[in-house]
Design an enzyme around this catalytic site. Sequence first.
Site, PDB file in Angstrom:
ATOM      1  CG  HIS A  21     -15.976  31.139 -14.332  1.00 38.40           C
ATOM      2  ND1 HIS A  21     -14.961  31.163 -13.409  1.00 38.40           N
ATOM      3  CD2 HIS A  21     -17.051  31.702 -13.722  1.00 38.40           C
ATOM      4  CE1 HIS A  21     -15.401  31.713 -12.289  1.00 38.40           C
ATOM      5  NE2 HIS A  21     -16.672  32.053 -12.461  1.00 38.40           N
ATOM      6  CB  CYS A  33      -9.740  28.738 -15.258  1.00 43.07           C
ATOM      7  SG  CYS A  33     -10.119  29.799 -13.851  1.00 43.07           S
TER       8      CYS A  33
END
Length: 109
Positions: A21, A33
């Site tokens: 992430h 992201c």
Amino acid sequence: MIQVTVFRSNNQIEAFELSGHADSGPYGYDLVCAGVSAVSIGTVNAVMELCEADLEIEQGGEGGYLHVKIPESLNETIREKAGLLFEGMLISLRSIEAEYSQFIKIKNN
């Protein structure tokens, strides 16, 4: 951090893998992201639609995991077209990496 690994054979992309992430912002507002997801999923959708190819896709987990491979069973012309679309994806991901290198790392394997 998002890790992008590109797998090549004979100098052509045969697969890519995303994991991790970015954590560049709060959940739902993480622009890195969102950008990586849009570029990668958009590319997968483009290959499947434009090349009429079923890709080998593995995804899931809380680690933001995606592995996509061009099947060896596809004819060479379709493999080359899919590879070209993957190269375009890589260019876009490198643009994101250039601006946000603390959140995304691309490597060739």
